[in-house]
Design a protein around this motif. Structure first.
Motif, PDB file in Angstrom:
ATOM      1  N   GLU A  93       0.816  -1.221   0.000  1.00  0.00           N
ATOM      2  CA  GLU A  93       0.000   0.000   0.000  1.00  0.00           C
ATOM      3  C   GLU A  93       0.849   1.269   0.000  1.00  0.00           C
ATOM      4  OE1 GLU A  93      -3.283   0.146  -0.385  1.00  0.00           O
ATOM      5  OE2 GLU A  93      -3.462  -2.029  -0.439  1.00  0.00           O
ATOM      6  N   LYS A  94       2.118   1.182   0.429  1.00  0.00           N
ATOM      7  CA  LYS A  94       3.003   2.343   0.469  1.00  0.00           C
ATOM      8  C   LYS A  94       3.632   2.644  -0.889  1.00  0.00           C
ATOM      9  CE  LYS A  94       4.350   0.627   4.812  1.00  0.00           C
ATOM     10  NZ  LYS A  94       5.465   0.059   5.518  1.00  0.00           N
ATOM     11  N   CYS A  95       3.478   1.728  -1.811  1.00  0.00           N
ATOM     12  CA  CYS A  95       4.085   1.855  -3.129  1.00  0.00           C
ATOM     13  C   CYS A  95       3.324   2.868  -3.996  1.00  0.00           C
ATOM     14  CB  CYS A  95       4.060   0.488  -3.808  1.00  0.00           C
ATOM     15  SG  CYS A  95       4.279   0.534  -5.581  1.00  0.00           S
ATOM     16  N   ASP A  96       4.040   3.498  -4.892  1.00  0.00           N
ATOM     17  CA  ASP A  96       3.421   4.400  -5.863  1.00  0.00           C
ATOM     18  C   ASP A  96       3.072   3.587  -7.114  1.00  0.00           C
ATOM     19  OD1 ASP A  96       2.543   6.651  -7.222  1.00  0.00           O
ATOM     20  OD2 ASP A  96       4.559   7.240  -7.836  1.00  0.00           O
ATOM     21  N   CYS A  97       2.024   2.772  -6.983  1.00  0.00           N
ATOM     22  CA  CYS A  97       1.600   1.900  -8.079  1.00  0.00           C
ATOM     23  C   CYS A  97       1.110   2.732  -9.257  1.00  0.00           C
ATOM     24  CB  CYS A  97       0.480   0.976  -7.588  1.00  0.00           C
ATOM     25  SG  CYS A  97      -0.123  -0.150  -8.866  1.00  0.00           S
ATOM     26  N   HIS A  98       1.613   2.432 -10.449  1.00  0.00           N
ATOM     27  CA  HIS A  98       1.224   3.154 -11.657  1.00  0.00           C
ATOM     28  C   HIS A  98       0.110   2.444 -12.425  1.00  0.00           C
ATOM     29  CE1 HIS A  98       5.281   5.493 -11.925  1.00  0.00           C
ATOM     30  NE2 HIS A  98       4.631   5.711 -10.806  1.00  0.00           N
ATOM     31  N   GLU A  99      -0.424   1.367 -11.866  1.00  0.00           N
ATOM     32  CA  GLU A  99      -1.469   0.563 -12.503  1.00  0.00           C
ATOM     33  C   GLU A  99      -1.095   0.147 -13.926  1.00  0.00           C
ATOM     34  OE1 GLU A  99      -2.834   3.742 -11.180  1.00  0.00           O
ATOM     35  OE2 GLU A  99      -3.190   2.817  -9.234  1.00  0.00           O
ATOM     36  N   CYS A 100       0.166  -0.207 -14.138  1.00  0.00           N
ATOM     37  CA  CYS A 100       0.635  -0.613 -15.469  1.00  0.00           C
ATOM     38  C   CYS A 100       0.154  -2.016 -15.836  1.00  0.00           C
ATOM     39  CB  CYS A 100       2.153  -0.546 -15.545  1.00  0.00           C
ATOM     40  SG  CYS A 100       3.002  -1.777 -14.511  1.00  0.00           S
ATOM     41  N   ARG A 101      -0.196  -2.793 -14.835  1.00  0.00           N
ATOM     42  CA  ARG A 101      -0.746  -4.143 -14.980  1.00  0.00           C
ATOM     43  C   ARG A 101       0.266  -5.179 -15.477  1.00  0.00           C
ATOM     44  NH1 ARG A 101      -6.782  -3.255 -17.260  1.00  0.00           N
ATOM     45  NH2 ARG A 101      -6.811  -5.485 -16.939  1.00  0.00           N
ATOM     46  N   LYS A 102       1.566  -4.874 -15.399  1.00  0.00           N
ATOM     47  CA  LYS A 102       2.583  -5.853 -15.797  1.00  0.00           C
ATOM     48  C   LYS A 102       2.466  -7.121 -14.958  1.00  0.00           C
ATOM     49  CE  LYS A 102       6.015  -2.568 -17.449  1.00  0.00           C
ATOM     50  NZ  LYS A 102       7.329  -1.963 -17.169  1.00  0.00           N
ATOM     51  N   CYS A 103       2.148  -6.955 -13.676  1.00  0.00           N
ATOM     52  CA  CYS A 103       2.010  -8.109 -12.785  1.00  0.00           C
ATOM     53  C   CYS A 103       0.899  -9.043 -13.271  1.00  0.00           C
ATOM     54  CB  CYS A 103       1.743  -7.655 -11.352  1.00  0.00           C
ATOM     55  SG  CYS A 103       0.308  -6.566 -11.161  1.00  0.00           S
ATOM     56  N   GLU A 104      -0.178  -8.460 -13.752  1.00  0.00           N
ATOM     57  CA  GLU A 104      -1.297  -9.258 -14.265  1.00  0.00           C
ATOM     58  C   GLU A 104      -0.908  -9.991 -15.545  1.00  0.00           C
ATOM     59  OE1 GLU A 104      -5.953  -8.596 -15.384  1.00  0.00           O
ATOM     60  OE2 GLU A 104      -4.568  -6.991 -15.893  1.00  0.00           O
ATOM     61  N   TYR A 105      -0.240  -9.274 -16.445  1.00  0.00           N
ATOM     62  CA  TYR A 105       0.110  -9.855 -17.740  1.00  0.00           C
ATOM     63  C   TYR A 105       1.122 -10.990 -17.627  1.00  0.00           C
ATOM     64  CZ  TYR A 105      -2.198  -5.648 -19.457  1.00  0.00           C
ATOM     65  OH  TYR A 105      -3.096  -4.647 -19.695  1.00  0.00           O
ATOM     66  N   ILE A 106       2.031 -10.901 -16.647  1.00  0.00           N
ATOM     67  CA  ILE A 106       3.090 -11.908 -16.536  1.00  0.00           C
ATOM     68  C   ILE A 106       2.644 -13.157 -15.770  1.00  0.00           C
ATOM     69  CG2 ILE A 106       4.245 -11.166 -14.403  1.00  0.00           C
ATOM     70  CD1 ILE A 106       6.860 -11.409 -16.301  1.00  0.00           C
ATOM     71  N   CYS A 107       1.552 -13.056 -15.025  1.00  0.00           N
ATOM     72  CA  CYS A 107       1.103 -14.188 -14.212  1.00  0.00           C
ATOM     73  C   CYS A 107       0.351 -15.219 -15.060  1.00  0.00           C
ATOM     74  CB  CYS A 107       0.209 -13.710 -13.060  1.00  0.00           C
ATOM     75  SG  CYS A 107      -0.275 -15.079 -11.978  1.00  0.00           S
TER      76      CYS A 107
END
Length: 86
Positions: free
Chosen positions: A52-66
């Motif tokens: 939650e402390k991260c400055d997430c950019h919502e790039c969705r790379k995590c979704e695409y690689i899983c």
């Protein structure tokens, strides 16, 4: 499920982007951690979690690689009941 939300658009209607992590589908490969350039995911004793402390950019790379579909993003559209339509 673990989720993180971010308001994408404000006004009469709000679109909320939400990360959902299903650790029951995670095989522990940690490719999502490597793919996140912002350090937005953590490995915990219960699996992967969003930082939650991260400055997430919502790039969705995590979704695409899983490959197992353990991480996905969803949109929720809500209305602001306090705003009147003129």
């Amino acid at each position: 499920y673990i989720s993180h939300t971010a308001t994408v658009f404000s006004g009469i209607m709000n679109s909320v982007l939400k990360i959902v992590i299903d650790n029951s589908r995670c095989d522990g490969c940690m490719l999502c951690l490597a793919a996140c350039g912002q350090g937005g995911l953590l490995l915990t004793t219960t699996g992967i979690a969003h930082d939650e402390k991260c400055d997430c950019h919502e790039c969705r790379k995590c979704e695409y690689i899983c490959a197992r579909g353990a991480i996905f993003w969803s949109y929720e559209v809500t209305t602001d009941s306090t705003t009147a339509i003129k």
